[in-house]
Design a protein around this motif. Structure first.
Motif, mmCIF file in Angstrom:
data_model
loop_
_atom_site.group_PDB
_atom_site.id
_atom_site.type_symbol
_atom_site.label_atom_id
_atom_site.label_comp_id
_atom_site.label_asym_id
_atom_site.label_seq_id
_atom_site.Cartn_x
_atom_site.Cartn_y
_atom_site.Cartn_z
ATOM 1 N N PHE A 110 18.785 30.935 56.191
ATOM 2 C CA PHE A 110 18.097 31.911 57.030
ATOM 3 C C PHE A 110 18.579 31.831 58.470
ATOM 4 O O PHE A 110 18.530 32.815 59.203
ATOM 5 C CB PHE A 110 16.581 31.705 56.994
ATOM 6 N N ILE A 122 17.745 35.851 51.203
ATOM 7 C CA ILE A 122 16.539 36.688 51.095
ATOM 8 C C ILE A 122 16.457 37.327 49.715
ATOM 9 O O ILE A 122 15.391 37.349 49.092
ATOM 10 C CB ILE A 122 16.509 37.745 52.214
ATOM 11 N N ASN A 123 17.566 37.861 49.225
ATOM 12 C CA ASN A 123 17.568 38.477 47.893
ATOM 13 C C ASN A 123 17.202 37.471 46.816
ATOM 14 O O ASN A 123 16.429 37.779 45.905
ATOM 15 C CB ASN A 123 18.939 39.074 47.576
ATOM 16 N N CYS A 129 10.930 33.686 43.822
ATOM 17 C CA CYS A 129 9.807 33.250 44.655
ATOM 18 C C CYS A 129 8.674 32.660 43.804
ATOM 19 O O CYS A 129 8.230 33.253 42.825
ATOM 20 C CB CYS A 129 9.281 34.427 45.463
ATOM 21 N N VAL A 141 10.478 33.664 57.143
ATOM 22 C CA VAL A 141 10.724 35.080 56.848
ATOM 23 C C VAL A 141 10.099 35.958 57.935
ATOM 24 O O VAL A 141 10.688 36.967 58.332
ATOM 25 C CB VAL A 141 10.202 35.444 55.441
ATOM 26 N N LEU A 144 12.480 36.140 60.632
ATOM 27 C CA LEU A 144 13.600 37.028 60.302
ATOM 28 C C LEU A 144 13.246 38.494 60.528
ATOM 29 O O LEU A 144 14.141 39.317 60.748
ATOM 30 C CB LEU A 144 14.041 36.814 58.855
ATOM 31 N N LYS A 155 15.658 43.496 54.868
ATOM 32 C CA LYS A 155 15.503 42.600 53.725
ATOM 33 C C LYS A 155 14.292 41.686 53.898
ATOM 34 O O LYS A 155 13.592 41.391 52.936
ATOM 35 C CB LYS A 155 16.774 41.783 53.533
ATOM 36 N N ALA A 156 14.046 41.239 55.118
ATOM 37 C CA ALA A 156 12.898 40.362 55.381
ATOM 38 C C ALA A 156 11.588 41.102 55.122
ATOM 39 O O ALA A 156 10.653 40.538 54.546
ATOM 40 C CB ALA A 156 12.951 39.845 56.816
ATOM 41 N N VAL A 159 11.089 41.338 51.303
ATOM 42 C CA VAL A 159 10.734 40.095 50.618
ATOM 43 C C VAL A 159 9.299 39.678 50.956
ATOM 44 O O VAL A 159 8.683 38.926 50.195
ATOM 45 C CB VAL A 159 11.747 38.972 50.917
#
Length: 172
Positions: A110, A122-123, A129, A141, A144, A155-156, A159
């Motif tokens: 990160f 992140i993906n 998760c 996150v 981010l 993306k953050a 997620v």
């Protein structure tokens, strides 16, 4: 040393339709040899993880290789790291024991200067998760989400939905 690639595996599977189980068991034995070889090349292990990811998508269980997948995820090169994260996304689930080893790796990635490495992490987090990962990584996150790169921010934000599903206390 090892020359069998993913395309060789696919060609072999197509040509051995009648003896698929025998061919796959032979390939898994070769992959185990690649993963346990004394050659510490990230390329050999990344190629083996790529083949394992393909076999996992075909329905063969590859939980025995989860630690090797984590090793490839920690590779310094982007191409190898990408294959490791792919293997994790495909084969890890809630009961995978090595997922907790990924927490520090996610934190490290990160903070990477390369936004694509951050995007990989992140993906993968979105796919694997767990409650523990969500609890441990929610603050990272959230940081981010204030990134100066739109790619990382998008993306953050996405997620966070998965984190909130696994760890609803993060909403407080």
């Amino acid at each position: 040393m090892f020359e069998k690639t993913l395309s060789d595996l696919v060609k072999g599977l197509r040509s051995n339709k009648r003896r698929e189980a025998e061919f796959v068991s032979k390939c898994i034995a070769e992959i185990k040899d690649e993963l346990s070889s004394k050659d510490k090349s990230h390329h050999v292990k990344a190629n083996a993880v790529l083949k394992l990811a393909y076999l996992q998508m075909l329905g063969y269980d590859m939980q025995w290789a989860s630690f090797h997948i984590v090793e490839v995820m920690s590779s310094p090169g982007f191409a190898h790291k990408r294959l490791g994260y792919l293997g994790a996304s495909v084969s890890f689930h809630d009961e995978t024991e090595v997922v907790l080893l990924c927490t520090n790796m996610f934190k490290k990635d990160f903070g990477d200067a390369n936004p694509y490495v951050v995007g990989l992490a992140i993906n993968c987090l979105a796919n694997i998760c767990t409650t523990d990962l969500a609890r441990d990584l929610v603050s990272d996150v959230v940081q981010l989400m204030t990134s100066n790169r739109a790619y990382v921010r998008k993306k953050a934000v996405l997620v966070m939905y998965k984190i909130f599903l696994k760890f609803p206390d993060a909403l407080r």
